[in-house]
Design an enzyme around this catalytic site. Structure first.
Site, PDB file in Angstrom:
ATOM      1  N   GLU A 168       0.293  -0.919   5.750  1.00 56.88           N
ATOM      2  CA  GLU A 168       1.153  -0.552   6.602  1.00 56.88           C
ATOM      3  C   GLU A 168       1.318   1.132   6.918  1.00 56.88           C
ATOM      4  O   GLU A 168       1.565   1.640   8.006  1.00 56.88           O
ATOM      5  CB  GLU A 168       2.688  -0.923   5.899  1.00 56.88           C
ATOM      6  CG  GLU A 168       3.883  -0.507   6.934  1.00 56.88           C
ATOM      7  CD  GLU A 168       4.330   0.756   6.792  1.00 56.88           C
ATOM      8  OE1 GLU A 168       5.344   1.110   7.745  1.00 56.88           O
ATOM      9  OE2 GLU A 168       4.030   1.679   5.847  1.00 56.88           O
ATOM     10  N   ASP A 200       0.865  -1.144   0.043  1.00 61.83           N
ATOM     11  CA  ASP A 200      -0.006  -0.124  -0.127  1.00 61.83           C
ATOM     12  C   ASP A 200       0.883   1.257   0.104  1.00 61.83           C
ATOM     13  O   ASP A 200       2.090   1.190   0.445  1.00 61.83           O
ATOM     14  CB  ASP A 200      -0.940  -0.053   1.208  1.00 61.83           C
ATOM     15  CG  ASP A 200      -0.199  -0.019   2.635  1.00 61.83           C
ATOM     16  OD1 ASP A 200       0.640  -0.843   2.776  1.00 61.83           O
ATOM     17  OD2 ASP A 200      -0.531   1.047   3.473  1.00 61.83           O
ATOM     18  N   HIS A 213       5.388  10.726   0.881  1.00 62.51           N
ATOM     19  CA  HIS A 213       4.112  11.038   1.321  1.00 62.51           C
ATOM     20  C   HIS A 213       3.673  12.405   1.213  1.00 62.51           C
ATOM     21  O   HIS A 213       2.919  12.728   1.545  1.00 62.51           O
ATOM     22  CB  HIS A 213       4.120  11.061   3.050  1.00 62.51           C
ATOM     23  CG  HIS A 213       4.405   9.401   3.389  1.00 62.51           C
ATOM     24  ND1 HIS A 213       3.995   8.964   4.882  1.00 62.51           N
ATOM     25  CD2 HIS A 213       4.571   8.414   2.777  1.00 62.51           C
ATOM     26  CE1 HIS A 213       4.501   7.807   5.036  1.00 62.51           C
ATOM     27  NE2 HIS A 213       4.778   7.205   3.695  1.00 62.51           N
TER      28      HIS A 213
END
Length: 479
Positions: A145, A78, A453
């Site tokens: 995760e 993921d 991110h």
């Protein structure tokens, strides 16, 4: 049209591009999980898929390695899904648009998911190869995760024989991670009441922040948009009577929020605008080094629902003003290591409550417990509550690690220098596997991935190539 097909090692980048064509944000992993199972079936490999979408693929040892101890390769499938404000892409249904720029790969207007798509791609390339030497391979691809490691927590490992594990979920080449913090997600819920109020409506936005990973980048002093929104609201409330209609900000508990928005009803919107201008100047000064693009704006708005009453507004301001956030303690034993922190990652408002979700981390279990207790004390005083989920243990440092020594030997030969051996403040699944597999010898490595991110995420091509060479050679020496 393939974008990465000219890059070496071809199998690694080819599989990475195939993975990027499949939506695989946290909680949206069924399609990519099925892809992995199909991959194994097409090659006659033993595979296990559980109800959470975790996948384990097993490949027997190559000739000459039959008596060698098995080795586990592990990464998560993921990714964190973020996109720029104007990006129309539906990341639940659409793949990524990859771009090669010099020595880097990025995804146009979205996160790239190199964390941890490159681990999956390398695992598949190794499993697909007919000319690499290795012991029995047990390759684990976990889910979710990024949202608390739920996949690793619930994974059945009874079929695994390996007690040596190479985790490919780090973001700095040449760094061997051998210990990590434990953590949890602590959701603070504050009940609110609403009533009619006749003031004018305004929308206050704090934005332009750099954000980042709440573990590996928490020490960089970057602004948290949700916490800064609390400061702005408190400053405005000192100048004029106001009621909060809603607050919102952040998308993931483990990402430092880049933007947060409040809708307020105020007795004098002019005073709110003046307070916002002052705070805009103050934050631009405070964060000129870490978040050079920070801004605070105030625009006209309209109430979609009744504002919170005076008591609820005061309690919410107290929560956003008094909640602990950021680095709380540095390690006394490991210079430069953040020991304990928390991050207000998600702020959202419902009709009857406001939720503030924190990612709590510490390499010292008692300090992790202490931070949860601080949040509980604050919420109890405000009439709210705290619910803890996804709690996971830390990963303790092993003074003796044959795997670490072997990998360091390979690294020295290939790089001509020593690797950096370090602990990390971010959570890794290695701690969970160490608890499930007694005696596990584990090292975490990865290529250079910058600004993960965020929509500025970059994966460095040459670094991937060097890491691949090191992993392949390490497997070759595992007789």
């Amino acid at each position: 049209m393939a974008v990465l097909n000219h890059l070496e090692p071809r199998k690694v980048f080819s599989f990475f591009e195939e993975l990027c064509a499949i939506p695989h944000g946290s909680g949206n992993t069924r399609q990519i999980s099925d892809y992995l199972v199909d991959f194994a079936a097409q090659r006659g490999l033993e595979a296990y898929q559980d109800a959470l979408n975790n996948v384990i693929i097993i490949k027997e040892a190559t000739p000459g390695y039959e008596s060698a101890a098995p080795v586990i390769l592990q990464g998560h499938m993921d990714m964190v899904c973020e996109k720029t404000a104007g990006c129309p892409k539906d990341m639940e249904r659409e793949g990524l648009e990859l771009v090669v720029e010099g020595d880097t790969i990025y995804a146009r207007d979205t996160t790239l998911g190199g964390d941890d798509g490159i681990a999956v791609a390398m695992g598949l390339a190794i499993l697909d190869s007919n000319d690499l030497s290795h012991p029995r391979l047990e390759v684990i691809f976990t889910v979710d995760e990024e949202t608390g490691m739920q996949g690793a927590m619930e994974l059945d490992v009874s079929m695994l024989r390996g007690r040596r594990m190479l985790n490919l979920d780090s973001e700095a080449e040449g760094v061997f991670t051998v210990s990590c913090a434990g953590g949890n997600m602590s959701r603070c819920t504050l009940p609110v009441s609403r009533e009619a109020y006749g003031g004018e409506t305004a929308v206050i936005t704090v934005g332009g922040l750099d954000g980042g990973h709440s573990g590996v980048e928490i020490h960089k002093g970057r602004g948290n948009a949700c916490m800064l929104l609390g400061r702005v609201l408190a400053a405005a409330a000192k100048e004029t009577e106001l009621r909060i209609v809603s607050v919102s900000g952040g998308l993931k508990d483990n990402a430092i929020p880049r933007e947060a928005v409040a809708v307020v009803a105020a007795a004098d919107v002019g005073e709110v605008e003046a307070a916002v201008r002052k705070m805009d100047a103050a934050l631009k000064n405070e964060y000129r080094v870490t978040d050079g693009g920070v801004f605070v704006t105030c625009d006209a708005g309209k109430k979609e629902t009744a504002p919170m009453d005076a008591g609820s507004t005061r309690r919410l301001l107290a929560l956003l003003t008094c909640a602990p956030n950021g680095v709380q303690a540095m390690s006394a034993g490991i210079p430069g290591l953040v020991q304990t922190s928390l991050n207000l990652g998600v702020l959202k408002t419902g009709e009857e409550q406001v939720e503030a979700t924190f990612c709590v981390r510490s390499s010292v279990e008692s300090q992790k417990t202490m931070l949860v207790h601080r949040l509980e004390c604050l919420m109890e005083a405000l009439g709210g509550s705290v619910k803890v989920s996804g709690d996971y243990p830390g990963w303790e440092y092993r003074s003796e690690s044959p795997l670490r020594e072997l990998m360091a030997e390979v690294y020295r030969e290939q790089y001509g220098k020593e690797p950096v051996i370090e602990a990390i403040h971010a959570g890794l699944e290695c701690g969970l596997f160490a608890g499930k597999l007694p005696g596990l010898d584990c090292v975490s490595v990865g290529p250079d991935l910058t600004e993960i991110h965020t929509t500025r995420e970059r994966m460095h091509i040459a670094s991937v190539q060097r890491l691949w060479a090191m992993v392949v050679e390490t497997l070759k020496r595992m007789k």
